[in-house]
Design a protein around this motif. Sequence first.
Motif, PDB file in Angstrom:
ATOM      1  N   GLN A 177      -5.852  -3.419  -4.762  1.00 34.26           N
ATOM      2  CA  GLN A 177      -6.537  -2.742  -5.858  1.00 34.26           C
ATOM      3  C   GLN A 177      -6.174  -3.382  -7.196  1.00 34.26           C
ATOM      4  OE1 GLN A 177      -5.138   1.132  -6.982  1.00 34.26           O
ATOM      5  NE2 GLN A 177      -7.195   1.920  -7.271  1.00 34.26           N
ATOM      6  N   LYS A 178      -4.899  -3.745  -7.339  1.00 36.57           N
ATOM      7  CA  LYS A 178      -4.461  -4.363  -8.591  1.00 36.57           C
ATOM      8  C   LYS A 178      -5.101  -5.736  -8.773  1.00 36.57           C
ATOM      9  CE  LYS A 178       0.133  -2.380  -9.170  1.00 36.57           C
ATOM     10  NZ  LYS A 178       1.555  -2.716  -9.091  1.00 36.57           N
ATOM     11  N   LEU A 179      -5.242  -6.468  -7.665  1.00 34.63           N
ATOM     12  CA  LEU A 179      -5.768  -7.821  -7.764  1.00 34.63           C
ATOM     13  C   LEU A 179      -7.270  -7.835  -7.986  1.00 34.63           C
ATOM     14  CD1 LEU A 179      -3.843  -9.616  -4.889  1.00 34.63           C
ATOM     15  CD2 LEU A 179      -3.509  -9.926  -7.333  1.00 34.63           C
ATOM     16  N   ILE A 180      -7.954  -6.938  -7.294  1.00 37.42           N
ATOM     17  CA  ILE A 180      -9.405  -7.038  -7.264  1.00 37.42           C
ATOM     18  C   ILE A 180     -10.099  -5.994  -8.123  1.00 37.42           C
ATOM     19  CG2 ILE A 180     -11.416  -6.942  -5.726  1.00 37.42           C
ATOM     20  CD1 ILE A 180      -9.588  -8.116  -3.568  1.00 37.42           C
ATOM     21  N   MET A 181      -9.512  -4.801  -8.213  1.00 36.23           N
ATOM     22  CA  MET A 181     -10.194  -3.742  -8.947  1.00 36.23           C
ATOM     23  C   MET A 181      -9.285  -3.159 -10.012  1.00 36.23           C
ATOM     24  SD  MET A 181     -11.807  -1.771  -5.677  1.00 36.23           S
ATOM     25  CE  MET A 181     -10.312  -0.989  -5.123  1.00 36.23           C
ATOM     26  N   PRO A 182      -8.991  -3.919 -11.077  1.00 39.54           N
ATOM     27  CA  PRO A 182      -8.008  -3.447 -12.042  1.00 39.54           C
ATOM     28  C   PRO A 182      -8.490  -2.294 -12.906  1.00 39.54           C
ATOM     29  CG  PRO A 182      -8.937  -5.500 -12.783  1.00 39.54           C
ATOM     30  CD  PRO A 182      -9.603  -5.174 -11.490  1.00 39.54           C
ATOM     31  N   ALA A 183      -7.525  -1.553 -13.404  1.00 44.19           N
ATOM     32  CA  ALA A 183      -7.678  -0.586 -14.492  1.00 44.19           C
ATOM     33  C   ALA A 183      -8.766   0.459 -14.348  1.00 44.19           C
ATOM     34  CB  ALA A 183      -7.866  -1.322 -15.820  1.00 44.19           C
ATOM     35  N   GLY A 184      -8.326   1.687 -14.332  1.00 41.47           N
ATOM     36  CA  GLY A 184      -9.250   2.806 -14.441  1.00 41.47           C
ATOM     37  C   GLY A 184     -10.212   2.988 -13.285  1.00 41.47           C
ATOM     38  N   GLY A 185      -9.835   2.517 -12.122  1.00 42.04           N
ATOM     39  CA  GLY A 185     -10.688   2.733 -10.958  1.00 42.04           C
ATOM     40  C   GLY A 185     -11.767   1.691 -10.831  1.00 42.04           C
ATOM     41  N   VAL A 234      -6.702   3.100  -1.827  1.00 43.50           N
ATOM     42  CA  VAL A 234      -5.267   3.370  -1.768  1.00 43.50           C
ATOM     43  C   VAL A 234      -4.774   3.105  -3.176  1.00 43.50           C
ATOM     44  CG1 VAL A 234      -3.048   2.855  -0.702  1.00 43.50           C
ATOM     45  CG2 VAL A 234      -5.143   2.503   0.584  1.00 43.50           C
ATOM     46  N   HIS A 235      -4.356   4.138  -3.865  1.00 42.96           N
ATOM     47  CA  HIS A 235      -4.017   3.959  -5.271  1.00 42.96           C
ATOM     48  C   HIS A 235      -2.811   3.045  -5.438  1.00 42.96           C
ATOM     49  CE1 HIS A 235      -3.890   4.692  -9.480  1.00 42.96           C
ATOM     50  NE2 HIS A 235      -2.615   5.009  -9.411  1.00 42.96           N
ATOM     51  N   GLU A 236      -2.916   2.145  -6.376  1.00 41.97           N
ATOM     52  CA  GLU A 236      -1.855   1.206  -6.745  1.00 41.97           C
ATOM     53  C   GLU A 236      -1.554   0.181  -5.666  1.00 41.97           C
ATOM     54  OE1 GLU A 236       1.469   3.277  -8.960  1.00 41.97           O
ATOM     55  OE2 GLU A 236       2.351   1.309  -8.612  1.00 41.97           O
ATOM     56  N   SER A 237      -2.438   0.008  -4.695  1.00 39.65           N
ATOM     57  CA  SER A 237      -2.211  -1.029  -3.691  1.00 39.65           C
ATOM     58  C   SER A 237      -2.349  -2.401  -4.344  1.00 39.65           C
ATOM     59  CB  SER A 237      -3.205  -0.890  -2.543  1.00 39.65           C
ATOM     60  OG  SER A 237      -4.517  -1.131  -3.004  1.00 39.65           O
ATOM     61  N   THR A 238      -1.688  -3.380  -3.733  1.00 39.57           N
ATOM     62  CA  THR A 238      -1.747  -4.742  -4.260  1.00 39.57           C
ATOM     63  C   THR A 238      -3.198  -5.197  -4.379  1.00 39.57           C
ATOM     64  OG1 THR A 238       0.315  -5.159  -3.118  1.00 39.57           O
ATOM     65  CG2 THR A 238      -0.873  -7.077  -3.896  1.00 39.57           C
ATOM     66  N   LYS A 261       0.843  -1.209   0.000  1.00 40.11           N
ATOM     67  CA  LYS A 261       0.000   0.000   0.000  1.00 40.11           C
ATOM     68  C   LYS A 261       0.873   1.251   0.000  1.00 40.11           C
ATOM     69  CE  LYS A 261      -3.873  -1.908   2.622  1.00 40.11           C
ATOM     70  NZ  LYS A 261      -4.307  -1.970   4.038  1.00 40.11           N
ATOM     71  N   VAL A 262       1.821   1.292   0.936  1.00 38.26           N
ATOM     72  CA  VAL A 262       2.661   2.470   1.085  1.00 38.26           C
ATOM     73  C   VAL A 262       4.139   2.071   1.165  1.00 38.26           C
ATOM     74  CG1 VAL A 262       3.171   4.449   2.549  1.00 38.26           C
ATOM     75  CG2 VAL A 262       0.824   3.718   2.265  1.00 38.26           C
ATOM     76  N   ALA A 263       4.419   1.075   2.021  1.00 40.81           N
ATOM     77  CA  ALA A 263       5.789   0.552   2.097  1.00 40.81           C
ATOM     78  C   ALA A 263       6.064  -0.293   0.862  1.00 40.81           C
ATOM     79  CB  ALA A 263       5.947  -0.272   3.357  1.00 40.81           C
ATOM     80  N   PHE A 264       7.333  -0.665   0.639  1.00 40.85           N
ATOM     81  CA  PHE A 264       7.663  -1.323  -0.635  1.00 40.85           C
ATOM     82  C   PHE A 264       6.741  -2.521  -0.900  1.00 40.85           C
ATOM     83  CE2 PHE A 264      10.731  -3.500   2.230  1.00 40.85           C
ATOM     84  CZ  PHE A 264      10.467  -4.831   1.932  1.00 40.85           C
ATOM     85  N   PRO A 265       6.315  -2.688  -2.151  1.00 47.11           N
ATOM     86  CA  PRO A 265       5.326  -3.718  -2.470  1.00 47.11           C
ATOM     87  C   PRO A 265       5.898  -5.138  -2.442  1.00 47.11           C
ATOM     88  CG  PRO A 265       5.947  -2.527  -4.449  1.00 47.11           C
ATOM     89  CD  PRO A 265       6.652  -1.862  -3.317  1.00 47.11           C
ATOM     90  N   VAL A 266       4.996  -6.106  -2.437  1.00 42.46           N
ATOM     91  CA  VAL A 266       5.385  -7.511  -2.291  1.00 42.46           C
ATOM     92  C   VAL A 266       6.161  -8.051  -3.490  1.00 42.46           C
ATOM     93  CG1 VAL A 266       3.595  -8.181  -0.673  1.00 42.46           C
ATOM     94  CG2 VAL A 266       3.098  -8.162  -3.110  1.00 42.46           C
TER      95      VAL A 266
END
Lengths: 217, 141
Positions: B129-137, B123-127, A173-178
């Motif tokens: 978000q990438k896994l569950i809610m991809p692309a363009g919000g 949280v933008h670009e969180s893991t 989220k904020v700290a370096f990613p996995v």
Amino acid sequence: MITKRLLFIGTMAMSALLAVAFTLEVSEAADPNAFNRLMKPPSKRNPPPAKDGIHDPESVGAEALQPPKEAFSAMPKGKSGNYVDWVQALADQKIAPRFDRLDPEAKPILMDLNIVREVKGSMPNVVYPHKQHTEWLDCSNCHPAIFIPQKGANQISMAAILLGEKCGVCHGKVAFPVSECRRCHSQPKGKAATTKAEAGAAAAQPAAQPAATAGQP
Amino acid sequence: MAIERKQWKSAIVIAATAWMAVLFGFAPSEATAEYGDVVMNEYSDEAGMRPVVFPHWFHRIRFRCKVCHADLGFKFQAGGNDINMLKIIDGEYCGACHNGDVAWSVENCDLCHSGKAGTPTQVHESTLQKLIMPAGGAPKK
């Protein structure tokens, strides 16, 4: 009549320009290599607020806020996330974030204790350094709500981390990613019997600058 | 007769231009905001304000995590803190610093409320978000 003709020429020129731009756009979109859902090309990293897709370009903030690149240019580079190595930046005293809201002299209480977690799979064991974490955080941020401070009491899995639990509360989220696997999975299997201090020295190596910790320039 | 034809032609050109302008104007753009940027849109959209964008990176240069997440009581969850303007002007959450003393004060509405309308809390670009809610919000939660 003349104004009409001028108007006509003007619209023709404008549409020609747009047509060129449109063709360029189409040819770009047609490139099969262009599709990459999760990875940003370097040209799209750290864009200014007005171009980041989240700020409204019409808002005052989009113009007034600091573009990230301006702040990051003097900081050590990282591989992912903000493309900045925050731990290194702090160790090198490139940044001097306060530990107290008001007191710029307040120093963190550092705890130099590495926790080695022997992992089940083929990946190297995880070495968790308290030192780098206590630079930024208070004990109460993690203990006891996220991690019970007791050996063997915490079940951690990559699945949980990916879903934003345990280490994933910050990492990803904020700290370096996995995606930076080796920053945690850093101790080769079979070396598990080595003392915690030895393992720690190896793991903490990227940020090991003991004399420079917590310093204010 | 000739003039009529010209007019007809320019009408087509104008129509084509307008069409392309529309096409460009509404072309979807993917968000490439900073890793860790938090969008807060719990109340903003309903209240007719732009959602809040909190730049973690900017604050991280100035304060360690502990200041907000231990001392000020921010939970580690986007949208999990139930922040509103009353709490802020009473000195809680953002208002602990954004009071004209430590940092600029609340009258600079547009510096925080600067997000695109309709952007969901994230949280933008969180893991996740990438896994569950991809692309363009993602769809509004």
